[in-house]
Design a protein around this motif. Structure first.
Motif, mmCIF file in Angstrom:
data_model
loop_
_atom_site.group_PDB
_atom_site.id
_atom_site.type_symbol
_atom_site.label_atom_id
_atom_site.label_comp_id
_atom_site.label_asym_id
_atom_site.label_seq_id
_atom_site.Cartn_x
_atom_site.Cartn_y
_atom_site.Cartn_z
ATOM 1 N N UNK A 38 -7.436 5.678 2.641
ATOM 2 C CA UNK A 38 -8.434 5.257 3.625
ATOM 3 C C UNK A 38 -8.440 3.719 3.761
ATOM 4 N N UNK A 39 -8.362 3.048 2.629
ATOM 5 C CA UNK A 39 -8.342 1.569 2.653
ATOM 6 C C UNK A 39 -7.087 1.094 3.392
ATOM 7 N N UNK A 87 -6.512 -1.288 7.229
ATOM 8 C CA UNK A 87 -6.081 -2.684 7.137
ATOM 9 C C UNK A 87 -5.227 -3.109 8.319
ATOM 10 N N UNK A 88 -5.258 -4.419 8.609
ATOM 11 C CA UNK A 88 -4.557 -4.944 9.796
ATOM 12 C C UNK A 88 -3.104 -5.330 9.540
ATOM 13 N N UNK A 89 -2.728 -5.453 8.268
ATOM 14 C CA UNK A 89 -1.350 -5.931 8.018
ATOM 15 C C UNK A 89 -0.750 -5.238 6.795
ATOM 16 N N UNK A 93 0.850 -1.214 0.000
ATOM 17 C CA UNK A 93 0.000 0.000 0.000
ATOM 18 C C UNK A 93 0.875 1.250 0.000
ATOM 19 N N UNK A 94 1.961 1.196 0.769
ATOM 20 C CA UNK A 94 2.873 2.343 0.812
ATOM 21 C C UNK A 94 3.431 2.617 -0.597
ATOM 22 N N UNK A 95 3.838 1.544 -1.270
ATOM 23 C CA UNK A 95 4.400 1.707 -2.624
ATOM 24 C C UNK A 95 3.330 2.200 -3.600
ATOM 25 N N UNK A 96 2.092 1.737 -3.440
ATOM 26 C CA UNK A 96 1.018 2.207 -4.335
ATOM 27 C C UNK A 96 0.755 3.686 -4.091
ATOM 28 N N UNK A 97 0.776 4.077 -2.802
ATOM 29 C CA UNK A 97 0.547 5.499 -2.497
ATOM 30 C C UNK A 97 1.690 6.362 -3.041
#
Ligand code: AHR
Length: 350
Positions: free
Chosen positions: A343-344, A348-350, A288-292
């Motif tokens: 937001x997604x 998330x938990x992981x 997610x970090x890389x997508x952001x």
């Protein structure tokens, strides 16, 4: 009178004669088969469940959990799920780290079979093959076996259930997503970073990808294992980039290998996510970090939070219930273009 006496004499004489003649051996095969000995009825039919059945509770379970190792974010989340859920439910967990070594994992399995306290064995198999004998030994020792995360190639009568993802479907989704990314690209050369080659996750994701890639004319021009690791993902991609930069997308079979490829692309002066599309599997926080940041285009989810389902299945098996042989996890796809991505990610938990 005389006639009657004469007849009686003849009858007596023929009876004496018959008694002296040896009995003839029958030549014709008997029409009836000899009756088989009655089959021995086992004193006890194979029992389903544990001695506490049908009233076993979580506190009665002592679970020996064979984890593959600690290769990345997915695995860390999976391990945490088992440890946290065990505490919440009040069951005893004995954790074994196989350190990504198959021989160690098999030895750990044997250790749990020998352990009189362990009544449930949970296996996350490093490789698909080689489990039949230990599974038979576990059954003989009366242990309940649940397979989690990775499917195995063994008769499903040797374990209660398998709880894990449909890796083939993850591969198909990955091909569909790369097809969408390359819709307007004349060339569709894709490099594939593969997990550990004997694992079901690597085999099945590769199979699913190949099933769908022809839909849009993808060619896999490079494919090699990078063992689920960032470092190896980077090294393998670096080596390929030295030979050619003719690549339009990278299919990394997990997030770590994708993150490694992103580093290699950057160092080679390419813009990951723009010059070369990157897709990975798992949907961990790192992805997610890389997508952001715009360097990863898509992550296909693989759910590691399997412990609640696994423990529930083990309890049902302990109580003598018959379970479905596979419970597949529900999984989604996340794209860098999603306007709600932050937001997604935060939820998330992981
Ligand atoms: O079996 C699941 C796979 O194993 C994950 O995709 C990978 O990251 C992990 O190590």
């Amino acid at each position: 009178m005389f006639r009657a006496k004469f007849l009686a004499l003849i009858v007596i004489l023929s009876m004496i004669l018959a008694a002296c003649t040896p009995a003839a051996t029958p030549t014709a095969a008997p029409t009836e088969k000899p009756k088989a000995e009655p089959t021995a009825v086992p004193a006890e039919l194979p029992k389903k469940g544990l001695a506490c059945a049908p009233k076993c509770e979580y506190k009665d379970l002592v679970v020996g959990f064979l984890q593959t190792g600690s290769e990345g974010g997915w695995r860390a989340a999976n391990t945490a799920s088992f440890k946290e859920t065990a505490e919440q439910l009040g069951l005893t967990l004995k954790f074994y780290d196989s350190q990504n070594d198959l021989a160690k994992e098999v030895a750990g399995f044997q250790q749990f079979i020998q352990d009189p306290q362990v009544n449930v064995i949970v296996l996350s198999a490093l490789e698909t093959t080689g489990w039949e004998q230990v599974l038979k030994d576990a059954a003989a020792a009366g242990k309940i076996v649940v397979i989690q995360d990775r499917r195995i190639d063994a008769p499903d009568t040797l374990f209660e259930t398998y709880i894990g993802a449909d890796f083939v479907e993850e591969g198909r989704k990955s091909a569909d997503e790369i097809c969408a990314l390359l819709k307007n690209s004349a060339k569709k050369n894709v490099w594939e970073l593969v997990g550990n080659v004997g694992s079901s996750a690597a085999k099945d994701r590769g199979q699913g990808f190949r099933e769908k890639m022809a839909d849009c004319g993808i060619t896999i021009t490079n494919s090699q294992t990078a063992n689920w690791s960032i470092t190896e993902g980077k090294q393998v991609t670096e080596a390929w980039l030295k030979e050619s930069k003719d690549v339009q997308a990278i299919f990394a079979q997990n997030d770590e290998m994708g993150l490694g490829a992103i580093e290699a692309l950057k160092e080679a002066g390419l813009k990951p996510g723009v010059d070369v599309y990157v897709l990975s599997v798992d949907a961990t926080a790192g992805a997610f970090k890389a997508m952001l940041a715009g360097t990863l285009n898509v992550t296909v989810e693989c759910n590691p939070l399997l412990a609640p389902q696994v423990y529930e299945a083990a309890l049902k098996a302990a109580n003598g219930e018959t379970l479905p042989k596979w419970v597949a996890s529900q999984e989604g796809v996340f794209r860098a273009t999603d306007p709600n991505l932050k937001q997604i990610a935060d939820g998330r938990k992981y």
